[in-house]
Each structure stands twice: as C-alpha cells, then as structure tokens.
Design a protein around this motif. Structure first.
Motif, PDB file in Angstrom:
ATOM      1  N   THR A 223      23.446  14.959 -39.446  1.00  0.00           N
ATOM      2  CA  THR A 223      24.354  15.146 -37.886  1.00  0.00           C
ATOM      3  C   THR A 223      23.279  15.884 -36.799  1.00  0.00           C
ATOM      4  N   LYS A 224      22.610  16.504 -37.084  1.00  0.00           N
ATOM      5  CA  LYS A 224      21.615  16.821 -35.988  1.00  0.00           C
ATOM      6  C   LYS A 224      20.716  15.622 -35.524  1.00  0.00           C
ATOM      7  N   GLN A 225      20.140  15.143 -36.119  1.00  0.00           N
ATOM      8  CA  GLN A 225      19.469  14.111 -35.763  1.00  0.00           C
ATOM      9  C   GLN A 225      20.129  12.995 -34.981  1.00  0.00           C
ATOM     10  N   LEU A 226      21.102  12.495 -35.472  1.00  0.00           N
ATOM     11  CA  LEU A 226      21.969  11.412 -35.026  1.00  0.00           C
ATOM     12  C   LEU A 226      22.554  12.008 -33.714  1.00  0.00           C
ATOM     13  N   SER A 227      22.975  13.288 -33.651  1.00  0.00           N
ATOM     14  CA  SER A 227      23.562  13.976 -32.378  1.00  0.00           C
ATOM     15  C   SER A 227      22.535  13.870 -31.309  1.00  0.00           C
ATOM     16  N   ASP A 228      21.086  14.466 -31.558  1.00  0.00           N
ATOM     17  CA  ASP A 228      19.988  14.182 -30.786  1.00  0.00           C
ATOM     18  C   ASP A 228      19.826  12.938 -30.267  1.00  0.00           C
ATOM     19  N   TRP A 229      19.814  11.691 -31.050  1.00  0.00           N
ATOM     20  CA  TRP A 229      19.592  10.290 -30.696  1.00  0.00           C
ATOM     21  C   TRP A 229      20.570  10.121 -29.771  1.00  0.00           C
ATOM     22  N   LEU A 230      21.907  10.170 -29.952  1.00  0.00           N
ATOM     23  CA  LEU A 230      23.002   9.933 -29.184  1.00  0.00           C
ATOM     24  C   LEU A 230      22.879  10.422 -27.948  1.00  0.00           C
ATOM     25  N   ASN A 231      22.338  11.968 -27.838  1.00  0.00           N
ATOM     26  CA  ASN A 231      22.292  12.373 -26.541  1.00  0.00           C
ATOM     27  C   ASN A 231      21.369  11.568 -25.573  1.00  0.00           C
ATOM     28  N   THR A 232      20.534  10.837 -26.096  1.00  0.00           N
ATOM     29  CA  THR A 232      19.588  10.161 -25.012  1.00  0.00           C
ATOM     30  C   THR A 232      20.183   8.891 -24.893  1.00  0.00           C
ATOM     31  N   ASP A 233      21.126   8.330 -25.565  1.00  0.00           N
ATOM     32  CA  ASP A 233      21.394   6.866 -25.551  1.00  0.00           C
ATOM     33  C   ASP A 233      22.689   6.958 -24.713  1.00  0.00           C
ATOM     34  N   PHE A 234      22.464   6.679 -23.420  1.00  0.00           N
ATOM     35  CA  PHE A 234      23.709   6.641 -22.539  1.00  0.00           C
ATOM     36  C   PHE A 234      24.333   5.649 -22.544  1.00  0.00           C
ATOM     37  N   ASP A 235      23.741   4.499 -22.729  1.00  0.00           N
ATOM     38  CA  ASP A 235      24.695   3.257 -22.943  1.00  0.00           C
ATOM     39  C   ASP A 235      25.621   3.456 -24.035  1.00  0.00           C
ATOM     40  N   LEU A 236      25.402   3.922 -25.072  1.00  0.00           N
ATOM     41  CA  LEU A 236      26.387   3.955 -26.400  1.00  0.00           C
ATOM     42  C   LEU A 236      27.325   5.241 -25.767  1.00  0.00           C
ATOM     43  N   LYS A 237      26.824   6.197 -25.139  1.00  0.00           N
ATOM     44  CA  LYS A 237      27.664   7.343 -24.897  1.00  0.00           C
ATOM     45  C   LYS A 237      28.799   6.779 -24.002  1.00  0.00           C
ATOM     46  N   SER A 238      28.233   5.986 -22.963  1.00  0.00           N
ATOM     47  CA  SER A 238      29.408   5.421 -21.902  1.00  0.00           C
ATOM     48  C   SER A 238      30.256   4.525 -22.693  1.00  0.00           C
ATOM     49  N   LEU A 239      29.714   3.944 -23.739  1.00  0.00           N
ATOM     50  CA  LEU A 239      30.835   3.002 -24.721  1.00  0.00           C
ATOM     51  C   LEU A 239      31.789   3.826 -25.419  1.00  0.00           C
ATOM     52  N   VAL A 240      31.284   5.077 -25.771  1.00  0.00           N
ATOM     53  CA  VAL A 240      32.159   5.821 -26.501  1.00  0.00           C
ATOM     54  C   VAL A 240      33.042   6.495 -25.659  1.00  0.00           C
ATOM     55  N   LEU A 241      32.756   6.786 -24.583  1.00  0.00           N
ATOM     56  CA  LEU A 241      33.422   7.437 -23.584  1.00  0.00           C
ATOM     57  C   LEU A 241      34.738   6.421 -23.046  1.00  0.00           C
ATOM     58  N   LYS A 242      34.245   5.187 -22.780  1.00  0.00           N
ATOM     59  CA  LYS A 242      35.238   4.279 -22.671  1.00  0.00           C
ATOM     60  C   LYS A 242      36.356   4.146 -23.817  1.00  0.00           C
ATOM     61  N   ARG A 243      35.857   4.138 -24.894  1.00  0.00           N
ATOM     62  CA  ARG A 243      36.834   3.954 -26.171  1.00  0.00           C
ATOM     63  C   ARG A 243      37.657   5.315 -26.421  1.00  0.00           C
ATOM     64  N   GLY A 244      37.060   6.509 -26.074  1.00  0.00           N
ATOM     65  CA  GLY A 244      37.792   7.392 -26.176  1.00  0.00           C
ATOM     66  C   GLY A 244      38.804   7.519 -25.233  1.00  0.00           C
ATOM     67  N   GLY A 245      38.484   7.235 -24.050  1.00  0.00           N
ATOM     68  CA  GLY A 245      39.567   7.187 -22.937  1.00  0.00           C
ATOM     69  C   GLY A 245      40.756   6.300 -23.360  1.00  0.00           C
ATOM     70  N   CYS A 246      40.205   5.205 -23.967  1.00  0.00           N
ATOM     71  CA  CYS A 246      41.182   4.231 -24.530  1.00  0.00           C
ATOM     72  C   CYS A 246      42.132   4.907 -25.425  1.00  0.00           C
ATOM     73  N   HIS A 247      41.543   5.322 -26.430  1.00  0.00           N
ATOM     74  CA  HIS A 247      42.431   6.107 -27.522  1.00  0.00           C
ATOM     75  C   HIS A 247      43.450   6.887 -26.926  1.00  0.00           C
ATOM     76  N   GLU A 248      42.792   7.860 -25.922  1.00  0.00           N
ATOM     77  CA  GLU A 248      43.652   8.959 -25.271  1.00  0.00           C
ATOM     78  C   GLU A 248      44.620   8.378 -24.532  1.00  0.00           C
ATOM     79  N   GLY A 249      44.233   7.180 -23.882  1.00  0.00           N
ATOM     80  CA  GLY A 249      45.594   6.622 -22.967  1.00  0.00           C
ATOM     81  C   GLY A 249      46.501   5.807 -24.117  1.00  0.00           C
TER      82      GLY A 249
END
Lengths: 443, 212
Positions: free
Chosen positions: B186-212
C-alpha cells in the motif's frame, strides 16, 4: 489543475483504482465451457507428455548418460556430422508491419491498417483490422499463434519439417504448408475456416475428433447450435489465375461470355445422364456422365473439366443444368481456370434468372472480380446485385463485409463508414464486425 | 445454390456428473487415481484459479495460461496431498506458487531486456470506457513494480476481497507477515501514485464523475 490533483489523497486514489480493478475483475468471467473443454484437452496432453518424458528419463537415464559421453567424445574428436537441420535451426526471424508485439505476445495495431507478420522463410500472416491475436511461440519449425477474436489470413510456406499451429478460440488448427483464412467470434462462438490450398487439421470441442479440411473446403462450426458444416463452396481456389476476360466485359447484367476451349474440339455431348441430385423444373440438359455436384464434392474437378471440354464449352454453357453449371464453376475455380468459372457463373445468371443459384452466382462473381487487379469496382456491383436479390441470403454477411472493405480500398475509410455501421447493425457478430469496428474507431 | 455440404454430428462429450461430491471426497478420489476425478477437479476449481490469476495479473489471457500450468502441477503433486480436507487450500497454494513464479519470471525478463515492458491490461468482455481502461493499464503497471509476494497479497486482499486470515492461509504465511506485506504494498503504491500526475488526474476525473 496540479493543485487540484494533489488535493486527492494518495490513499483515496489507491482506493479508487483498487475498486476499479475489482469492478473489472468481477466483469471477467471464466472461459466458456467450449473453451474450457479445449483447454482441458491441452492440459491432459501436457500431462501425458510430462509422464512420458519422466518415464523415459528413468528408463533410459543410464543409456542417456552413456550416449552423452559418447557424443561428447565424438564432438571432441571433431567427427560429428550435422543432424536434422530443422531441429538445429534457430527460431524463425520475423518482422511486423502495421503493429507491434507487446507484453504477452499480443499484436497491437499502430494504426487503422491490418497487421502483417512476415517470417523469414516466406510465411505471411495478415490480421484484418480489429482482430485480436497474439504470438505465443516461434521456433525453427514454425510458430504458434492464438486468435482471440477476428479474422486472419495465413499463407504458410511448405517445408518438410514445418509445424504451424493456430489457436482459434477453443480450436487448434495444425498446418504444414497452406493458404487459408480463419476467423473466430468470441461472442457468438462461431468458427469459420476457408482453405484455399493444402490441408489442415482442426481439433476442438467436436465429438468427431480432428477434422481434416482440404483445399477448396470451408469448415464452419457454430458451437451454441452444436453444428459443424463442411462445404465445397470456398472461393479461393480460383483466385488470381489465367483465362481472365477483359475487365470491360464484366457487369452484373451481362450475358455470359464464353471462354474458348483449350482444344478446338467442339463435339456434341457424348453421354447425357441423370444427375445425382433431383433436378428442378426448368433446368437445362444434364451433360454430365455422373452428377457433377457429387464429382465436385469428391474432388474430381479434372473429370468435370474434361467432360465439359469434350462436350464443347459453348454447348455446355448453353445447355447444362443449373446444378451442373455451378459444379463446373467450382471445378474451374479450383483448377485456376478463372475465365471458365466466370463464364459458368454468368451463364447461371443469364439462363436461370431469379433463382437462388443465380443470386449466389452474383456473390461468387464479386469474389472473382475482387481477386483481379483493377476490378474492385465491378466486385462492388456484384455484391450490390447479390444483396439486392438476397438481403438475408447465405452470403449476405460476407457480401456486405466484402463490399465495405472494397469501398474502403476504392474511396477511403470515410466512404466505408456508413457500410460499417450498416454491417454492425445487421451482423453485430459477423466475420467482418472487427473490421467494421476498426473502421469506425479509426476513420 | 445447390447443397453440397457434409453435416457432421457434433456433440459435446457428456460426462457423468460428480458435482454432489464434497471437496474432500473429490480429493480422496484424485489420490486414488479415479479417472474422472481430475476432470471434475478441473471443472470445479478453474473459476477459483482463473479469478485469482486475473486479479493478480490483470490479463484474462495470461490467466488462462496460469490455469493450465496450475492443473499440470496439480497432476504431478496430487499424490502428495496429505490433508484431503484441505483440498481447496492445496490448489490455492499451487496457484500462488505459479503466480509468484510467473511474476518473478516477468520481472527477470524485464530486467534482462533492459527496457520496461509495456503492461497490457487485457480484460476481454469488460465494459469499461477508454479512460477507465487507461487507468487500469497504468495501475497494473505500478502493480508490476511490486515484489511478487506484495503484489499477490495486495491482490488477494483488496481485489479478490479475501480476509487477512484467508490470504495468510492461501499464501501459507502468518497473519502478521501478510499484514506487513500489505502495508508495504500500500505504501509503495501510494508513493508511486503520488508522482504519477497523469493517473491522478484521471482518478480525480473519475472520482468527480462518481460524485456527480
């Protein structure tokens, strides 16, 4: 944006991604029963092989050690001779056009075009757009390719020790040297193999064991219906050979053109006998000594051509029955007498207008035209003629699919888009569905 | 067109069913060498092994290869099964070993090829949009960077939704070891995600979609 992105906590991101992976996993179901049966047979084969090897190992270990020692001495003395060259050949080299090989051997398209695999010994494999396949293994004798969905053309160079295997859904096609096209639709579990040359064996979830398919035959397996059909209607045998009339003489409404016989003999038919199949009212004269349709099924194509030549081709085309004309067309295509095949099909349309056979002849004429350079436009006309006469006919899916591909070749992707949409609407699981999807995805 | 076809009768071979047998009875039959037992085992446990492999590898096709390998090994090891009542665990443990071997092989292959391999997430039949597929592909690329034990532990626990105890039993490890493996993953994956801005932006977009 970056601030906003950073505002998402890493643990929340990970949770969302994990949930997505879980969602995807839940949507994946284990292989269908047919695929499981095929895999089961592969597993049992592997186990048998393992046991056999282990048995051999224990039984012949001492002998093997002795042989190894003798071999080593032999090599040291420089007396060894080359053994079977195929066994020692390194893996075949190959290159990929229109795509790349990625993780797991998958062939990924780099654009809307088809993927071509060219092997150093001459074998060519062409994946139609949208086909999903992977290269499982490549060695000195051949390769093993798995087709998960879509249509693929194979032209395998014949060599004595060649071994090529194609996993097509739950089926295994084993070939040596041959030309064939095979497709598998994973959704409808529909297998379709058309063999132009050579011979292949097909193993899979079919109770009759392996099926040998010969040149000119087509094997269709519909797993949900539990139906296997072998027909002699393959169109590949007559493609691209001599005896071709001029392009300008082609046309859906044209009267039959008569190919000149290779010998100048033009005698009346020697014997007129009954056909093997019941004759329809309005059929012409049966010229065959025995049923030509049966002769085609038995692969006696030369006999048919000899009898037709002996009777005189002009006379045959003018008087033969509908069944005999189709049989003659088949025999001519299998023996590369494309001109005669075309003449027989035109005669069929001219003399028996409106009959189912005449409609099928239109489709076959389209395939013949498509195989010749510069006549794709004529092919489209024939496909149109077929689709107008038999919109739900046996070849409707293929005619529309071929028309779509031909239109793309003639006028570009955008011109073929509406045909692709029409195809997917009418035949969502048809053999050209993958190509239609690819056309719409990469306009 | 005239009919010139040969119809070959097709029938999927009908097998006598042994579905009523318990796993333990099936294991006993397999140890005794009953000819039907192996096929019944195949039918019964393919979904289990397949799902584990898909969760871990993210590829249905590769999962099919894993399934075959697991059952080939099972054929070799069936006689060594000492606890028929633990037949299911026995198969799971073989599957875990095969998965570990496969993951190590892939890592070695990547290292030897001197370039990172392209991670293909192959989930045939999954109805996800393009962005979701891209997210999955990137996610499994990060998963591929985990050690084989960490990856399997994380997959079983969070994607296969096994409990800690079930994961520990499947991996033949102690509960505390599995907890450590999961924390590390979990820690390693979180660290790697922290530096993957493309993936995080996709996650944000999807998270927003879910919320909406």
């Amino acid at each position: 944006m970056r601030d906003r992105v950073e505002s998402v906590s890493d643990s929340a991101s990970l949770a969302i991604l994990t949930a997505l992976a879980r969602e995807a996993r839940e949507q994946v179901s284990p292989p269908p029963p047919a695929a499981l049966d095929a895999q089961w047979s592969e597993v049992t084969t592997r186990i048998t092989r393992q046991r056999f090897r282990r048995g051999l190992f224990f039984r012949f270990s001492l002998m093997g050690i002795a042989a190894s020692a003798a071999g080593a001495v032999w090599m040291l003395l420089g007396l060894s001779r080359p053994s079977d060259p195929a066994a020692e050949t390194a893996a075949l080299s190959y290159h990929v056009e229109g795509g790349t090989v990625v993780e797991g051997g998958y062939l990924r398209e780099s654009g809307p075009e088809e993927i071509k695999l060219r092997f150093m010994e001459g074998t060519e494999v062409v994946l139609t757009p949208g086909t999903r396949a992977r290269l499982r293994t490549v060695d000195g004798s051949g390769a093993r390719i798995a087709i998960e969905n879509g249509t693929t053309f194979f032209n395998v160079t014949h060599r004595p020790a060649a071994k090529w295997q194609v996993d097509v859904g739950p089926f295994l096609v084993t070939v040596k040297g041959t030309i064939f096209t095979v497709s598998w639709d994973a959704v409808s579990e529909h297998f379709d193999l058309k063999l132009d040359r050579g011979e292949v064996s097909v193993a899979g979830p079919i109770s009759t064991g392996e099926i040998a398919v010969k040149a000119g035959q087509r094997l269709v397996v519909d797993l949900p219906k539990k139906e296997t059909v072998i027909t002699e209607e393959d169109d590949g045998g007559g493609l691209g050979a001599g005896g071709v009339p001029s392009a300008g003489s082609l046309g859906p409404s044209e009267a039959p053109a008569v190919e000149r016989p290779e010998s100048s003999t033009s005698r009346p038919p020697g014997r007129a006998a009954s056909l093997g199949r019941p004759r329809r009212a309005g059929d012409g004269q049966a010229l065959s000594a025995q049923g030509w349709a049966e002769a085609v099924a038995a692969g006696q194509w030369d006999r048919i051509l000899t009898e037709a030549d002996r009777a005189g081709l002009r006379h045959t085309l003018a008087h033969a029955s509908s069944d005999d004309l189709l049989a003659l067309a088949d025999a001519a295509r299998y023996r590369r007498r494309t001109g005669l095949a075309r003449s027989a099909l035109l005669a069929e349309r001219h003399r028996f207008p409106g009959s189912p056979s005449a409609r099928d002849a239109a489709f076959l004429l389209g395939r013949l035209a498509e195989s010749r350079q510069g006549e794709i436009g004529e092919a489209v006309k024939w496909y149109d003629a077929y689709l107008a006469g038999a919109p739900a006919g046996t070849y409707a899916s293929e005619a529309l699919g071929r028309k779509m591909m031909a239109t793309k070749q003639l006028h570009g992707s955008s011109a073929a888009n509406s045909l692709a949409r029409d195809y997917l609407r009418r035949f969502p699981a048809g053999p050209y569905a993958g190509a239609a999807h690819a056309l719409l995805t990469h306009p | 067109m005239s009919i010139r076809s040969t119809h070959i009768k097709l029938g999927l071979v009908a097998q006598p069913t042994h579905t009523h047998l318990s796993d333990t009875d099936l294991a006993l039959a397999l140890i005794d060498g009953a000819p039907w037992a192996y096929e019944e085992t195949w039918k019964r446990f393919v979904p289990l092994v397949f799902n584990m492999a898909v969760s871990t590898l993210g590829s249905a096709s590769e999962a099919e290869d894993i399934v075959q390998e697991v059952f080939c090994r099972l054929a070799r090891k069936a006689k060594s099964l000492r606890k028929p009542e633990s037949f299911r665990s026995f198969i799971v443990s073989i599957a875990i070993r095969v998965l570990q071997w496969e993951l190590r092989r892939k890592r070695a292959q990547n290292w030897l090829s001197f370039q990172p391999s392209e991670m293909l997430t192959d989930l045939v039949g999954v109805s996800l949009d393009v962005e979701a597929r891209d997210m999955l592909r990137r996610f499994y690329a990060h998963m591929a960077r985990l050690g084989s034990r960490e990856r399997i532990a994380y997959s079983l626990r969070h994607i296969e939704s096994m409990t800690i105890e079930e994961t520990a039993e499947a991996m033949d490890l102690s509960v505390s070891t599995v907890k450590r493996l999961q924390e590390r993953a979990t820690k390693q994956l979180s660290d790697w995600l922290n530096t993957d801005f493309d993936l995080k932006s996709l996650v944000l977009k999807r998270g927003g979609c879910h919320e909406g």
